[in-house]
Design a protein around this motif. Structure first.
Motif, PDB file in Angstrom:
ATOM      1  N   ASP A  13       0.854  -1.617  -0.153  1.00 45.24           N
ATOM      2  CA  ASP A  13      -0.224   0.073  -0.016  1.00 45.24           C
ATOM      3  C   ASP A  13       1.133   0.803  -0.366  1.00 45.24           C
ATOM      4  O   ASP A  13       0.706   2.144  -0.924  1.00 45.24           O
ATOM      5  N   GLU A  14       1.870   0.938   0.651  1.00 44.36           N
ATOM      6  CA  GLU A  14       2.582   2.461   0.988  1.00 44.36           C
ATOM      7  C   GLU A  14       3.548   2.633  -0.601  1.00 44.36           C
ATOM      8  O   GLU A  14       3.483   3.779  -0.603  1.00 44.36           O
ATOM      9  N   ASN A  15       4.200   1.853  -0.914  1.00 45.60           N
ATOM     10  CA  ASN A  15       3.965   1.852  -2.186  1.00 45.60           C
ATOM     11  C   ASN A  15       4.034   2.025  -3.527  1.00 45.60           C
ATOM     12  O   ASN A  15       4.309   3.200  -4.384  1.00 45.60           O
ATOM     13  N   ILE A  16       2.666   1.664  -3.200  1.00 41.58           N
ATOM     14  CA  ILE A  16       1.377   2.276  -4.938  1.00 41.58           C
ATOM     15  C   ILE A  16       1.159   3.806  -4.119  1.00 41.58           C
ATOM     16  O   ILE A  16       1.828   4.694  -4.667  1.00 41.58           O
ATOM     17  N   ILE A  17       0.939   3.922  -2.552  1.00 41.27           N
ATOM     18  CA  ILE A  17       0.290   5.699  -2.491  1.00 41.27           C
ATOM     19  C   ILE A  17       2.075   5.976  -2.750  1.00 41.27           C
ATOM     20  O   ILE A  17       1.937   7.665  -2.769  1.00 41.27           O
ATOM     21  N   LYS A  18       3.024   5.971  -2.445  1.00 42.50           N
ATOM     22  CA  LYS A  18       4.304   6.766  -2.727  1.00 42.50           C
ATOM     23  C   LYS A  18       3.977   7.751  -4.403  1.00 42.50           C
ATOM     24  O   LYS A  18       4.686   8.256  -4.887  1.00 42.50           O
ATOM     25  N   LYS A  19       3.932   6.482  -5.272  1.00 44.13           N
ATOM     26  CA  LYS A  19       4.299   6.481  -6.560  1.00 44.13           C
ATOM     27  C   LYS A  19       3.210   7.252  -7.096  1.00 44.13           C
ATOM     28  O   LYS A  19       3.077   8.095  -8.197  1.00 44.13           O
ATOM     29  N   ILE A  20       2.181   6.986  -5.980  1.00 42.97           N
ATOM     30  CA  ILE A  20       1.107   8.030  -6.786  1.00 42.97           C
ATOM     31  C   ILE A  20       1.092   9.513  -6.317  1.00 42.97           C
ATOM     32  O   ILE A  20       1.409  10.625  -7.714  1.00 42.97           O
ATOM     33  N   TYR A  21       2.081  10.071  -5.177  1.00 42.55           N
ATOM     34  CA  TYR A  21       2.097  11.302  -4.645  1.00 42.55           C
ATOM     35  C   TYR A  21       3.556  11.236  -5.501  1.00 42.55           C
ATOM     36  O   TYR A  21       3.362  12.646  -5.740  1.00 42.55           O
ATOM     37  N   SER A  22       3.569  11.004  -5.895  1.00 40.08           N
ATOM     38  CA  SER A  22       5.317  11.146  -6.689  1.00 40.08           C
ATOM     39  C   SER A  22       5.003  11.308  -7.493  1.00 40.08           C
ATOM     40  O   SER A  22       5.688  12.879  -8.277  1.00 40.08           O
ATOM     41  N   GLU A  23       4.063  11.058  -8.428  1.00 33.86           N
ATOM     42  CA  GLU A  23       3.829  11.503 -10.031  1.00 33.86           C
ATOM     43  C   GLU A  23       2.653  12.374 -10.248  1.00 33.86           C
ATOM     44  O   GLU A  23       2.282  12.977 -11.072  1.00 33.86           O
ATOM     45  N   ASN A  24       2.188  13.197  -9.547  1.00 30.55           N
ATOM     46  CA  ASN A  24       1.379  14.172  -8.590  1.00 30.55           C
ATOM     47  C   ASN A  24       1.775  15.064  -8.215  1.00 30.55           C
ATOM     48  O   ASN A  24       0.496  15.729  -7.434  1.00 30.55           O
TER      49      ASN A  24
END
Ligand code: SAM
Length: 278
Positions: A13-24
């Protein structure tokens, strides 16, 4: 009853959230100011921060993202520590702090999770913020309760603690026009499952009662606020009202008169609970 998450899923979950926020990052930085409607969350939060924050002191902005509130508080001469899960957000925040010439007021920038603030001492901050849904990204009620315990642990006695989250009913009303396409709509509304709204990372949508129950076990609740209040389902109308200064003045008066009513809190897209460490 929520099921115990499978091993490894919390890290995923943390890795997906990091990916979403780093792209936005830019979208997040602009999220709170991009229209009069979006400013409702920001300005209503600031209004209540001003009401409950001490006149000066050290504030933790936990899950502070690209730093919109950190910059604002630093401009008001508070000392701030910014903490977020997504390192790219923190790098971006450093640039914004320099641009606003307030970097000296920011005492530390920490990469970490609200679920484990062990890098921070007990009874350390004069106020603690966890705003704009960081807690909504934490899967499983036990973990969310742990995050609230951590936010409380690092606050000094009597310090105010501000927690805002995404509201379930407000999002259902706002999303009603997506009912044909959003596959999670029925899951969220009928079964209460809230996993992957929009097919992306983990998002938990709270009812007011749920967050209240979690928070009041640990801190004394001072006030609860619906941040978009009665305007949550009317983005277009709110943006239109803004163009007429008298209409806007009247709307704001009504908004602040109603935004703490429990029904309005529960129907808001985002709502905030303000507590005090006993
Ligand atoms: C919608 S943004 C909110 C940012 C800011 N607080 C605001 O209100 O504008 C959510 C932020 O929570 C962060 N986040 C998500 N899960 C987190 C966790 N477990 N611990 C700390 N930050 C987290 C994300 O990296 C993201 O920056």
């Amino acid at each position: 009853m929520e099921q115990k998450p499978k091993k490894g899923i919390l890290k995923d979950d943390e890795n997906i959230i990091k990916k979403i926020y780093s792209e936005n990052i830019h979208r997040e930085w602009n999220r709170l100011i991009k229209s009069p409607f979006h400013k409702l969350e920001f300005e209503t939060t600031l209004h209540f921060l001003e009401k409950y924050l001490p006149k000066k002191g050290l504030i933790l902005d936990a899950g502070g993202g690209p730093g919109r509130y950190t910059v604002e508080l630093a401009k008001k001469d508070y000392n701030v520590v910014l903490l977020d899960l997504t390192p790219q957000n923190l790098e971006f925040a450093k640039k914004q702090l320099k641009k606003a010439k307030v970097q000296n007021s920011v005492k530390d920038i920490i990469e970490g999770s609200i679920v484990d603030l062990s890098k921070i001492k007990n009874n350390y901050f004069d106020a603690v913020l966890c705003l704009g849904s960081s807690l909504s990204h934490v899967r499983n009620e036990k973990q969310r309760a742990r995050a609230i315990s951590e936010l409380k642990r690092v606050a000094k006695k009597n310090a105010p603690i501000f927690i805002s989250v995404m509201g379930k009913f407000g999002h259902l009303v706002r999303g009603v026009n997506k009912i044909e396409s959003a596959r999670n709509y029925f899951e969220l509304s009928l079964e209460g499952n809230d996993k992957f709204w929009g097919g992306k990372g983990y998002f938990h949508y709270f009812t007011f009662e749920e967050l209240k129950n979690l928070v009041e076990k640990k801190v004394r609740i001072l006030e609860c606020v619906g941040l978009e209040g009665i305007g949550g389902a009317s983005e277009e109308s709110i943006n239109k009202l803004y163009k007429n200064s008298l209409a806007w003045k009247n709307w704001r008066k009504m908004h602040y008169a109603l935004c703490t009513h429990p029904t309005i809190v529960d129907m808001s897209i985002h709502f905030m609970i303000i507590g005090k460490k006993k």
